[in-house]
Design a protein around this motif. Structure first.
Motif, mmCIF file in Angstrom:
data_model
loop_
_atom_site.group_PDB
_atom_site.id
_atom_site.type_symbol
_atom_site.label_atom_id
_atom_site.label_comp_id
_atom_site.label_asym_id
_atom_site.label_seq_id
_atom_site.Cartn_x
_atom_site.Cartn_y
_atom_site.Cartn_z
ATOM 1 N N MET A 275 0.845 -1.179 0.000
ATOM 2 C CA MET A 275 0.000 0.000 0.000
ATOM 3 C C MET A 275 0.887 1.237 0.000
ATOM 4 N N LYS A 276 0.680 2.123 -0.974
ATOM 5 C CA LYS A 276 1.445 3.358 -1.035
ATOM 6 C C LYS A 276 1.025 4.301 0.084
ATOM 7 N N LYS A 277 2.040 4.995 0.625
ATOM 8 C CA LYS A 277 1.803 5.974 1.681
ATOM 9 C C LYS A 277 1.821 7.374 1.075
ATOM 10 N N VAL A 278 0.804 8.148 1.406
ATOM 11 C CA VAL A 278 0.657 9.509 0.888
ATOM 12 C C VAL A 278 0.789 10.504 2.028
ATOM 13 N N TYR A 279 1.627 11.515 1.838
ATOM 14 C CA TYR A 279 1.676 12.637 2.760
ATOM 15 C C TYR A 279 0.757 13.704 2.184
ATOM 16 N N PHE A 280 -0.189 14.185 2.975
ATOM 17 C CA PHE A 280 -1.174 15.161 2.527
ATOM 18 C C PHE A 280 -0.761 16.540 3.025
ATOM 19 N N ALA A 281 -0.490 17.449 2.104
ATOM 20 C CA ALA A 281 -0.075 18.812 2.449
ATOM 21 C C ALA A 281 -1.169 19.794 2.058
ATOM 22 N N GLY A 282 -1.415 20.771 2.900
ATOM 23 C CA GLY A 282 -2.404 21.788 2.578
ATOM 24 C C GLY A 282 -2.723 22.634 3.789
ATOM 25 N N TYR B 162 -12.401 19.920 3.820
ATOM 26 C CA TYR B 162 -11.980 19.601 2.451
ATOM 27 C C TYR B 162 -10.813 18.618 2.477
ATOM 28 N N ASN B 163 -9.819 18.887 3.310
ATOM 29 C CA ASN B 163 -8.669 17.982 3.430
ATOM 30 C C ASN B 163 -9.125 16.579 3.814
ATOM 31 N N ALA B 164 -10.019 16.492 4.781
ATOM 32 C CA ALA B 164 -10.501 15.188 5.242
ATOM 33 C C ALA B 164 -11.248 14.459 4.130
ATOM 34 N N LEU C 38 -2.452 12.562 7.265
ATOM 35 C CA LEU C 38 -3.141 13.849 7.227
ATOM 36 C C LEU C 38 -2.731 14.609 8.490
ATOM 37 N N PRO C 39 -1.892 15.631 8.371
ATOM 38 C CA PRO C 39 -1.347 16.298 9.557
ATOM 39 C C PRO C 39 -2.391 16.741 10.577
ATOM 40 N N GLN C 40 -3.546 17.228 10.131
ATOM 41 C CA GLN C 40 -4.567 17.683 11.077
ATOM 42 C C GLN C 40 -5.139 16.530 11.898
ATOM 43 N N ARG C 41 -5.002 15.322 11.409
ATOM 44 C CA ARG C 41 -5.523 14.139 12.088
ATOM 45 C C ARG C 41 -4.400 13.310 12.705
ATOM 46 N N ASP C 42 -3.292 13.175 11.988
ATOM 47 C CA ASP C 42 -2.232 12.249 12.380
ATOM 48 C C ASP C 42 -1.001 12.941 12.944
ATOM 49 N N GLY C 43 -0.976 14.259 12.869
ATOM 50 C CA GLY C 43 0.167 15.017 13.362
ATOM 51 C C GLY C 43 -0.218 15.863 14.552
ATOM 52 N N ASN C 44 0.334 17.051 14.603
ATOM 53 C CA ASN C 44 0.088 17.983 15.708
ATOM 54 C C ASN C 44 -0.321 19.335 15.144
#
Length: 148
Positions: free
Chosen positions: A1-8, A18-20, A35-41
């Motif tokens: 499974m490819k891993k995607v970093y979501f930037a925005g 929208y990001n979600a 998704l930084p808003q979900r998986d980051g800080n």
């Protein structure tokens, strides 16, 4: 499974929604999305840390996630793209990661161009359509037929 970093951008409810939604589309297509808003800080939610501590935590977590990703996907909407997302794009591009974007905003930052060439030049493909629903349909079709 490819891993995607979501930037925005992620500074208001509409941007986060929208990001979600786009991240869910990518996940439904079989990708693992950071998704930084979900998986980051989020700096705004880090109340007990100093600015320096928030900076270090966010920078370290996000850059590690970019290094760990196979692909970067970026939301390019706004008069100019989000500056943090542009740094993430630059890191991913420098690491040789394929970069994709979506742009539904018709505002342009450059004279006669809708993106700064140093930003646009990093992308393998940008899904451009002022009709946001149509842009998402184009992305969904691309995911089915070609993939990131």
């Amino acid at each position: 499974m490819k891993k995607v970093y979501f930037a925005g951008p992620m500074f208001c409810k509409s941007e986060k929604d929208y990001n979600a939604a786009v991240a869910a589309m990518l996940e439904d297509a079989g990708y693992s999305v950071f998704l930084p808003q979900r998986d980051g800080n989020e700096a705004a939610l880090m109340k007990d840390e100093t600015e320096e501590e928030r900076t270090r935590v966010i920078f370290d977590v996000d850059t590690a996630a970019i290094r760990n990703a196979d692909v970067l996907f970026m939301v390019l909407d706004g008069r100019v793209p989000d500056e943090g997302a542009c740094v993430e794009l630059g890191i991913a591009y420098a690491l040789g990661k394929p970069c994709y974007g979506i742009k539904t905003d018709v505002r342009a930052a450059e004279n006669g161009m809708d993106l700064n060439p140093l930003i646009a030049g990093c992308f393998k493909r940008i899904f451009r359509n002022p009709d946001g629903v149509a842009a998402l349909r184009e992305l969904a079709e691309y995911l089915k037929t070609t993939g990131l």
